[in-house]
Scaffold this active site. Structure first.
Site, PDB file in Angstrom:
ATOM      1  N   ALA A 136       0.806  -1.221   0.000  1.00  0.00           N
ATOM      2  CA  ALA A 136       0.000   0.000   0.000  1.00  0.00           C
ATOM      3  C   ALA A 136       0.841   1.274   0.000  1.00  0.00           C
ATOM      4  CB  ALA A 136      -0.948  -0.021   1.194  1.00  0.00           C
ATOM      5  N   THR A 160       0.404   5.550  -1.644  1.00  0.00           N
ATOM      6  CA  THR A 160      -0.049   6.665  -0.786  1.00  0.00           C
ATOM      7  C   THR A 160       0.148   8.004  -1.502  1.00  0.00           C
ATOM      8  OG1 THR A 160       2.087   6.625   0.366  1.00  0.00           O
ATOM      9  CG2 THR A 160       0.259   5.503   1.447  1.00  0.00           C
ATOM     10  N   ARG A 172      -1.597   0.732   7.751  1.00  0.00           N
ATOM     11  CA  ARG A 172      -0.833   0.777   9.002  1.00  0.00           C
ATOM     12  C   ARG A 172       0.193   1.898   9.070  1.00  0.00           C
ATOM     13  NH1 ARG A 172      -1.325  -4.180   7.013  1.00  0.00           N
ATOM     14  NH2 ARG A 172      -2.454  -5.735   8.199  1.00  0.00           N
ATOM     15  N   GLN A 192       0.629  -6.445  -3.309  1.00  0.00           N
ATOM     16  CA  GLN A 192      -0.481  -6.674  -2.392  1.00  0.00           C
ATOM     17  C   GLN A 192      -1.592  -5.666  -2.678  1.00  0.00           C
ATOM     18  OE1 GLN A 192       1.125  -7.412   1.828  1.00  0.00           O
ATOM     19  NE2 GLN A 192       2.903  -6.655   0.729  1.00  0.00           N
ATOM     20  N   HIS A 247      -3.503 -10.009  -3.706  1.00  0.00           N
ATOM     21  CA  HIS A 247      -4.716  -9.760  -2.923  1.00  0.00           C
ATOM     22  C   HIS A 247      -5.901  -9.358  -3.787  1.00  0.00           C
ATOM     23  CE1 HIS A 247      -2.082  -9.155   0.907  1.00  0.00           C
ATOM     24  NE2 HIS A 247      -2.186 -10.404   0.545  1.00  0.00           N
ATOM     25  N   CYS A 287     -21.648 -18.434  -5.794  1.00  0.00           N
ATOM     26  CA  CYS A 287     -21.511 -19.103  -7.100  1.00  0.00           C
ATOM     27  C   CYS A 287     -20.256 -18.682  -7.855  1.00  0.00           C
ATOM     28  CB  CYS A 287     -22.752 -18.868  -7.964  1.00  0.00           C
ATOM     29  SG  CYS A 287     -22.848 -17.223  -8.700  1.00  0.00           S
ATOM     30  N   CYS A 326     -25.950 -11.060  -5.553  1.00  0.00           N
ATOM     31  CA  CYS A 326     -25.491 -11.589  -6.833  1.00  0.00           C
ATOM     32  C   CYS A 326     -26.664 -11.637  -7.819  1.00  0.00           C
ATOM     33  CB  CYS A 326     -24.916 -12.990  -6.643  1.00  0.00           C
ATOM     34  SG  CYS A 326     -24.553 -13.856  -8.177  1.00  0.00           S
TER      35      CYS A 326
HETATM   36  P1  NAD Z   1       0.584  -1.540   5.116  1.00  0.00           P
HETATM   37  O1  NAD Z   1      -0.411  -0.457   5.288  1.00  0.00           O
HETATM   38  O2  NAD Z   1       0.629  -2.606   6.151  1.00  0.00           O
HETATM   39  O3  NAD Z   1       2.053  -0.938   5.016  1.00  0.00           O
HETATM   40  C1  NAD Z   1       2.359   0.147   4.165  1.00  0.00           C
HETATM   41  C2  NAD Z   1       3.777   0.586   4.515  1.00  0.00           C
HETATM   42  O4  NAD Z   1       4.164   1.606   3.616  1.00  0.00           O
HETATM   43  C3  NAD Z   1       3.894   1.173   5.926  1.00  0.00           C
HETATM   44  O5  NAD Z   1       4.886   0.450   6.622  1.00  0.00           O
HETATM   45  C4  NAD Z   1       4.306   2.632   5.688  1.00  0.00           C
HETATM   46  O6  NAD Z   1       5.268   3.065   6.622  1.00  0.00           O
HETATM   47  C5  NAD Z   1       4.887   2.595   4.301  1.00  0.00           C
HETATM   48  N1  NAD Z   1       4.691   3.834   3.510  1.00  0.00           N
HETATM   49  C6  NAD Z   1       3.537   4.498   3.312  1.00  0.00           C
HETATM   50  N2  NAD Z   1       3.713   5.533   2.449  1.00  0.00           N
HETATM   51  C7  NAD Z   1       5.041   5.511   2.098  1.00  0.00           C
HETATM   52  C8  NAD Z   1       5.851   6.315   1.233  1.00  0.00           C
HETATM   53  N3  NAD Z   1       5.329   7.338   0.520  1.00  0.00           N
HETATM   54  N4  NAD Z   1       7.174   6.022   1.143  1.00  0.00           N
HETATM   55  C9  NAD Z   1       7.723   4.974   1.839  1.00  0.00           C
HETATM   56  N5  NAD Z   1       6.995   4.180   2.658  1.00  0.00           N
HETATM   57  C10 NAD Z   1       5.672   4.432   2.784  1.00  0.00           C
HETATM   58  O7  NAD Z   1       0.371  -2.141   3.665  1.00  0.00           O
HETATM   59  P2  NAD Z   1       0.676  -3.581   3.082  1.00  0.00           P
HETATM   60  O8  NAD Z   1       1.950  -4.120   3.618  1.00  0.00           O
HETATM   61  O9  NAD Z   1       0.471  -3.462   1.623  1.00  0.00           O
HETATM   62  O10 NAD Z   1      -0.489  -4.492   3.684  1.00  0.00           O
HETATM   63  C11 NAD Z   1      -1.794  -3.980   3.758  1.00  0.00           C
HETATM   64  C12 NAD Z   1      -2.894  -4.716   3.052  1.00  0.00           C
HETATM   65  O11 NAD Z   1      -3.811  -3.731   2.648  1.00  0.00           O
HETATM   66  C13 NAD Z   1      -2.540  -5.411   1.806  1.00  0.00           C
HETATM   67  O12 NAD Z   1      -3.084  -6.665   1.959  1.00  0.00           O
HETATM   68  C14 NAD Z   1      -3.274  -4.691   0.664  1.00  0.00           C
HETATM   69  O13 NAD Z   1      -4.026  -5.647  -0.059  1.00  0.00           O
HETATM   70  C15 NAD Z   1      -4.252  -3.781   1.319  1.00  0.00           C
HETATM   71  N6  NAD Z   1      -4.300  -2.365   0.859  1.00  0.00           N
HETATM   72  C16 NAD Z   1      -4.131  -2.028  -0.444  1.00  0.00           C
HETATM   73  C17 NAD Z   1      -4.170  -0.686  -0.839  1.00  0.00           C
HETATM   74  C18 NAD Z   1      -3.972  -0.360  -2.302  1.00  0.00           C
HETATM   75  O14 NAD Z   1      -4.301  -1.166  -3.157  1.00  0.00           O
HETATM   76  N7  NAD Z   1      -3.397   0.798  -2.629  1.00  0.00           N
HETATM   77  C19 NAD Z   1      -4.368   0.321   0.096  1.00  0.00           C
HETATM   78  C20 NAD Z   1      -4.565  -0.054   1.449  1.00  0.00           C
HETATM   79  C21 NAD Z   1      -4.518  -1.397   1.803  1.00  0.00           C
HETATM   80 ZN    ZN Z   2     -23.926 -15.918  -7.170  1.00  0.00          ZN
END
Ligand code: NAD
Ligand code: ZN
Length: 250
Positions: free
Chosen positions: A26, A30, A38, A105, A125, A136, A158
């Protein structure tokens, strides 16, 4: 080792690598306006109750959670997000022929939108762009269900069987797609460099792929603002913002 030394070391590792595998989370999105879970501004950091929306049992067991989740899907920042400098840097690495696989992810398709070859992106994910029926397994474009929510169905069932619909993402309590996971395992063990970008590496089995890569002899570079449990495996750890760090590495 200080930060500048780590950056130089990581640059050399990337420059010398012939087969790079990226593991993204994620944090790489950002800067595109999609909050992580997190990080300091993470969804769950600000509102721990929001975690329910990513929990399969809570979703299946509560109409209220589903209705809340559909409302959140309607306004998800992923619908209008565009890739940032970090996604583009990985695409450059891919076009150099050195980044062979991106294991992500993320559910936002921003790697593909940036120009990554969809065949080389493994969405561990799943994706927010499709729905799946929990009964289904019917899969459809997410836009269809969102249209129904806007038209007044707070929890659209659905259209084929009346079962519970969910986005085609992996919730906690749900199994990953076995084929995607197997391809990711093979990819993780095939590289000479595992480049982690923007993941807290706290979600399994995704995080374990980094250990698998290291075990198979790959060097590991971790680019993440905060500590991860795999930092000790890493030949270099970069804490700077990914929008600067990844372009600097490529
Ligand atoms: P996480 O939220 O657990 O960790 C994200 C990490 O990125 C953090 O440790 C944070 O310190 C770091 N971070 C954030 N912005 C940053 C930047 N600009 N530069 C450097 N570091 C930065 O995310 P994860 O490990 O991907 O796990 C979370 C779950 O959430 C995954 O299963 C995912 O499927 C889902 N998710 C996906 C999205 C998306 O698709 N964009 C968004 C939120 C959550
Ligand atoms: Zn269905």
């Amino acid at each position: 080792m200080d930060a500048a030394e780590d950056l130089n070391r990581a640059r050399d590792l990337v420059a010398d690598a012939g087969h790079i595998v990226a593991m993204t989370g994620a944090g790489i999105s950002t800067d595109s306006g999609i909050p992580d879970f997190r990080g300091p501004n993470g969804l769950w950091t600000r509102d721990p109750a929001a975690e329910r929306m990513s929990n399969l049992r809570a979703y299946v067991g509560s109409k209220e959670v589903r209705e809340q989740t559909w409302q959140a899907r309607l306004v998800h920042p992923g619908w209008s997000a565009v890739p940032n400098a970090a996604h583009h840097a990985l695409v450059r690495l891919e076009r150099q022929g050195r980044l062979r696989t991106t294991i992500t992810q993320n559910i936002d398709r921003l790697h593909q939108q940036a120009g990554a070859d969809p065949e080389r992106v493994l969405e561990l994910h799943g994706t927010m762009f499709e729905t799946v029926c929990l009964d289904c397994a019917d899969r459809r474009d997410m836009r269809e269900a969102l249209g129904r929510v806007r038209a007044g169905e707070p929890d659209p069932p659905c259209a084929s069987c009346g079962g519970i619909l969910k986005s085609a993402t992996i919730s906690f309590g749900q199994q990953l797609d076995a084929q995607v996971l197997e391809r990711a395992r093979i990819a993780a063990q095939s590289g000479d460099l595992m480049l982690v970008a923007g993941s807290s590496l706290t979600v399994q089995p995704a995080a374990g792929l980094v250990g698998l890569a290291a075990g198979a002899g790959a060097r590991v570079v971790v680019c993440n603002a905060t500590e991860t449990p795999y930092d000790s495996f890493a030949a270099a750890v970069l804490r700077g913002p990914l929008g600067e760090v990844l372009p600097a590495l490529v």
